[in-house]
Write an enzyme that holds these catalytic residues in place. Structure first.
Site, PDB file in Angstrom:
ATOM      1  N   SER A  20     102.322  26.072  -5.331  1.00 18.33           N
ATOM      2  CA  SER A  20     103.691  26.013  -5.840  1.00 18.33           C
ATOM      3  C   SER A  20     104.740  25.975  -4.733  1.00 18.33           C
ATOM      4  O   SER A  20     105.868  25.563  -4.967  1.00 18.33           O
ATOM      5  CB  SER A  20     103.966  27.204  -6.763  1.00 18.33           C
ATOM      6  OG  SER A  20     103.929  28.420  -6.040  1.00 18.33           O
TER       7      SER A  20
ATOM      8  N   LYS B  45     108.240  32.539  -4.100  1.00 17.15           N
ATOM      9  CA  LYS B  45     109.168  31.457  -4.442  1.00 17.15           C
ATOM     10  C   LYS B  45     110.348  31.488  -3.469  1.00 17.15           C
ATOM     11  O   LYS B  45     110.526  32.420  -2.689  1.00 17.15           O
ATOM     12  CB  LYS B  45     109.702  31.615  -5.873  1.00 17.15           C
ATOM     13  CG  LYS B  45     108.641  31.716  -6.959  1.00 17.15           C
ATOM     14  CD  LYS B  45     107.843  30.442  -7.133  1.00 17.15           C
ATOM     15  CE  LYS B  45     106.766  30.625  -8.221  1.00 17.15           C
ATOM     16  NZ  LYS B  45     105.869  29.454  -8.286  1.00 17.15           N
TER      17      LYS B  45
END
Length: 276
Positions: free
Chosen positions: A63, A104
């Site tokens: 990701s 993230k």
């Protein structure tokens, strides 16, 4: 005729005292000891401080690709009193997102309006388009529909659709809007927009990613991005003390190796001189 006294052997000569080592050799030995001590302090001290200041974290998904690859191990620096800024790569856990620890990039902080997207496919924060150089070449947030995987597989159903939708998120105070650098394969704030605009609590952040350390071929520090510097408010944080600690350990190792090599080298030189 000689007397017994004349024939008796005299007292044995006392063995000669060993010659003292040359002053230069003694001085060199002292300097070697000091250098080894300094090298050990740098090596051990740097290692201990690194172990105290940083925690390893495994990243199982793609990701954050290409910044962090699937299977990488990163070092995480606790935030302490430092504020989280836009552009920081953070490690966090949010019960609303599951039990896993996630990695993230912070796009918006409390009070920000994050919108997807301008005509060039860029995220805007408070109306300012943000050019993100860390994204894969040619990959922006707004993309045509397709299939991609957060862990190498396919994102199905509504989650896949949400990755490509436009959005207008108002980030509540004390919370963060986060996205993965792999915008086609990251389950991030975009798939949680119905929960406080997809934001996560600042208190859930355990630290900032400082470097990728494994596998060795992926080793690199997490450089500070300037993508959000045009915006007022908290920007990406400065690098922590990791690089000075690494240089200290490398210097300590080099000193220990070099000093250790001087003893056999000096012995070879003395042997060669005696052979002449």
């Amino acid at each position: 005729m000689s007397s017994l006294a004349d024939e008796a052997p005299g007292p044995a000569a006392a063995p000669a005292a060993p010659a003292p080592a040359p002053r230069s050799r003694r001085l060199w030995g002292v300097l070697q000891g000091i250098a080894l001590t300094v090298g050990l302090v740098l090596l051990v001290g740097g290692f201990v401080l690194t172990a105290v200041e940083y925690r390893p974290s495994f990243v199982p998904t793609a990701s954050m690709s290409p910044t962090i690859a699937a299977g990488d191990t990163v070092l995480v620096h606790p935030l302490g009193k430092a504020a989280v800024g836009r552009g920081d790569i953070v490690v966090f856990k949010d019960p609303q997102w599951g039990d896993e620890t996630l990695v993230k990039r912070v796009i918006g902080v409390g009070g920000d309006t994050v919108v997807c997207c301008d005509p060039q496919g860029r995220i805007t924060v408070n109306g300012v388009p943000v050019t993100e150089p860390y994204l894969a070449d040619g990959l922006l947030t707004a993309q045509p529909s397709g299939s991609a995987g957060d862990a190498g597989g396919s994102l199905a159903g509504v989650a896949q659709q949400q990755l490509h939708q436009t959005f207008n998120a108002q980030v509540p105070a004390g919370r963060l809007f986060v996205l993965g650098d792999n915008r086609l394969g990251s389950l991030d704030s975009r798939v949680h927009l119905d929960q406080l605009a997809g934001s996560i609590p600042v208190d859930g952040v355990s630290g900032r990613v400082a470097a990728t350390v494994w596998p060795f071929g992926h080793w690199r520090t997490a450089s500070r991005t300037t993508a959000f510097d045009a915006l007022p408010g908290p920007a990406a944080g400065q690098p922590g003390p990791l690089m000075p600690l690494i240089w200290a350990m490398l210097a300590g190792t080099a000193v220990i190796v070099l000093v250790s090599l001087t003893t056999p080298a000096a012995a070879v030189v003395r042997w060669a001189r005696r052979r002449r």
